[in-house]
Design a protein around this motif. Structure first.
Motif, PDB file in Angstrom:
ATOM      1  N   PRO A  73       0.830  -1.203   0.000  1.00 34.92           N
ATOM      2  CA  PRO A  73       0.000   0.000   0.000  1.00 34.92           C
ATOM      3  C   PRO A  73       0.860   1.245   0.000  1.00 34.92           C
ATOM      4  O   PRO A  73       1.932   1.278   0.595  1.00 34.92           O
ATOM      5  N   ARG A  74       0.382   2.284  -0.664  1.00 32.41           N
ATOM      6  CA  ARG A  74       1.156   3.499  -0.808  1.00 32.41           C
ATOM      7  C   ARG A  74       1.547   4.104   0.531  1.00 32.41           C
ATOM      8  O   ARG A  74       2.631   4.645   0.696  1.00 32.41           O
ATOM      9  N   LEU A 119      13.442   0.486  -8.935  1.00 29.51           N
ATOM     10  CA  LEU A 119      13.327   0.942  -7.552  1.00 29.51           C
ATOM     11  C   LEU A 119      12.084   0.353  -6.902  1.00 29.51           C
ATOM     12  O   LEU A 119      12.128  -0.090  -5.744  1.00 29.51           O
ATOM     13  N   GLY A 120      10.967   0.329  -7.640  1.00 31.78           N
ATOM     14  CA  GLY A 120       9.736  -0.260  -7.115  1.00 31.78           C
ATOM     15  C   GLY A 120       9.914  -1.724  -6.773  1.00 31.78           C
ATOM     16  O   GLY A 120       9.394  -2.200  -5.756  1.00 31.78           O
ATOM     17  N   GLU A 121      10.663  -2.451  -7.590  1.00 29.95           N
ATOM     18  CA  GLU A 121      10.910  -3.869  -7.315  1.00 29.95           C
ATOM     19  C   GLU A 121      11.682  -4.049  -6.021  1.00 29.95           C
ATOM     20  O   GLU A 121      11.393  -4.954  -5.230  1.00 29.95           O
ATOM     21  N   ARG A 122      12.658  -3.205  -5.800  1.00 28.31           N
ATOM     22  CA  ARG A 122      13.430  -3.297  -4.555  1.00 28.31           C
ATOM     23  C   ARG A 122      12.578  -2.955  -3.337  1.00 28.31           C
ATOM     24  O   ARG A 122      12.800  -3.490  -2.251  1.00 28.31           O
ATOM     25  N   LEU A 123      11.631  -2.060  -3.538  1.00 27.12           N
ATOM     26  CA  LEU A 123      10.761  -1.645  -2.437  1.00 27.12           C
ATOM     27  C   LEU A 123       9.554  -2.561  -2.277  1.00 27.12           C
ATOM     28  O   LEU A 123       8.829  -2.459  -1.291  1.00 27.12           O
ATOM     29  N   GLY A 124       9.327  -3.431  -3.264  1.00 25.01           N
ATOM     30  CA  GLY A 124       8.137  -4.269  -3.239  1.00 25.01           C
ATOM     31  C   GLY A 124       6.888  -3.454  -3.466  1.00 25.01           C
ATOM     32  O   GLY A 124       5.840  -3.712  -2.866  1.00 25.01           O
ATOM     33  N   SER A 125       7.002  -2.454  -4.336  1.00 28.78           N
ATOM     34  CA  SER A 125       5.896  -1.531  -4.560  1.00 28.78           C
ATOM     35  C   SER A 125       5.792  -1.198  -6.040  1.00 28.78           C
ATOM     36  O   SER A 125       6.735  -1.409  -6.812  1.00 28.78           O
ATOM     37  N   ALA A 126       4.654  -0.681  -6.441  1.00 25.76           N
ATOM     38  CA  ALA A 126       4.466  -0.255  -7.819  1.00 25.76           C
ATOM     39  C   ALA A 126       5.204   1.051  -8.077  1.00 25.76           C
ATOM     40  O   ALA A 126       5.336   1.891  -7.180  1.00 25.76           O
ATOM     41  N   ALA A 127       5.674   1.212  -9.312  1.00 26.02           N
ATOM     42  CA  ALA A 127       6.389   2.433  -9.674  1.00 26.02           C
ATOM     43  C   ALA A 127       5.517   3.665  -9.482  1.00 26.02           C
ATOM     44  O   ALA A 127       6.013   4.739  -9.111  1.00 26.02           O
ATOM     45  N   THR A 128       4.209   3.521  -9.708  1.00 24.92           N
ATOM     46  CA  THR A 128       3.305   4.669  -9.547  1.00 24.92           C
ATOM     47  C   THR A 128       3.269   5.155  -8.110  1.00 24.92           C
ATOM     48  O   THR A 128       3.146   6.363  -7.855  1.00 24.92           O
ATOM     49  N   ALA A 129       3.382   4.231  -7.153  1.00 18.95           N
ATOM     50  CA  ALA A 129       3.387   4.627  -5.747  1.00 18.95           C
ATOM     51  C   ALA A 129       4.653   5.401  -5.404  1.00 18.95           C
ATOM     52  O   ALA A 129       4.626   6.359  -4.630  1.00 18.95           O
ATOM     53  N   VAL A 130       5.769   4.992  -6.017  1.00 20.40           N
ATOM     54  CA  VAL A 130       7.033   5.701  -5.798  1.00 20.40           C
ATOM     55  C   VAL A 130       6.931   7.118  -6.368  1.00 20.40           C
ATOM     56  O   VAL A 130       7.331   8.096  -5.731  1.00 20.40           O
ATOM     57  N   TYR A 131       6.374   7.231  -7.576  1.00 20.20           N
ATOM     58  CA  TYR A 131       6.190   8.542  -8.197  1.00 20.20           C
ATOM     59  C   TYR A 131       5.348   9.461  -7.313  1.00 20.20           C
ATOM     60  O   TYR A 131       5.586  10.665  -7.241  1.00 20.20           O
TER      61      TYR A 131
END
Length: 225
Positions: free
Chosen positions: A2-3, A32-44
């Motif tokens: 989750p974001r 970066l999202g893969e390392r964080l276990g998150s979607a790229a959109t959430a990182v953005y």
């Protein structure tokens, strides 16, 4: 993920790890999202853009630089400590040199370093713009002496991505450069000296030599007043 479980601090820390491993050219939101276990959109959503993320990561690493206690040591010892700490930081994060050429680096981390640097040269006796110039002279020297090592890391990484034996290709390039240099008498003599003494394998000695010369010059400027 989750974001709301992501934080700027965690994203920046992970981005620094990715940059250390893959370089500036290897940083993208998907990796970066893969390392964080998150979607790229959430990182953005947190960092807005890749450029902004590079600025955040580039500013964060400045917090690694040691700030000596100016009440405990003289200005020259303090300046030497900070210069060595700056050198070590850049070598740990060779991507920073490239980032500084494409992004304007600023923030609390860099400001923390600069403010303490000014305090050192003001303690030495420099005032106003002269303190700025003294600090800039040391900074530019340290930055310059890291360029070779940073470039070697970047080049080796690129050769590995392109396939083949990166170490072998680097040896071939160095051999070709050596052959060209052998045509010139002074370079020829230096190459033989490096082979005999090994001083070219100890960049920290060049750092010490340069700092000593710069600080001697700064002290001479102060004495002349």
């Amino acid at each position: 993920m989750p974001r709301d479980t992501l934080t700027i601090e965690r994203i920046v820390r992970t981005a620094i790890e990715l940059l250390d491993d893959e370089g500036l050219e290897g940083l993208n939101m998907r990796s970066l999202g893969e390392r964080l276990g998150s979607a790229a959109t959430a990182v953005y959503w947190h960092v807005k853009s890749k450029d902004n993320l590079v600025k955040l990561a580039g500013d964060e690493v400045w917090n690694e630089i040691e700030l000596p206690d100016l009440d405990a040591v003289d200005w020259r010892t303090a300046a030497t400590t900070m210069a060595h700490s700056l050198y070590d930081m850049i070598i740990r994060h060779p991507w920073l040199v490239m980032a500084m050429g494409t992004h304007v680096m600023y923030g609390p981390g860099k400001s923390r370093h600069d403010d303490h640097g000014l305090a050192i040269y003001e303690k030495a006796g420099f005032v106003g713009a002269d303190a700025d110039r003294a600090m800039a002279t040391v900074f530019i020297f340290v930055l310059g002496i890291t360029l070779g090592e940073s470039a070697a890391v970047t080049l080796t990484r690129r050769l590995r991505r392109e396939g083949g034996d990166a170490e072998e290709q680097m040896k071939e390039m160095m051999a070709q450069a050596g052959e060209i240099a052998m045509r010139f008498p002074r370079l020829h003599a230096r190459i033989e000296a490096v082979q005999d003494t090994g001083y070219g394998e100890a960049p920290d000695q060049s750092l010490e030599f340069g700092l000593r010369v710069i600080f001697d010059g700064l002290e001479a400027q102060l004495a002349a007043r």
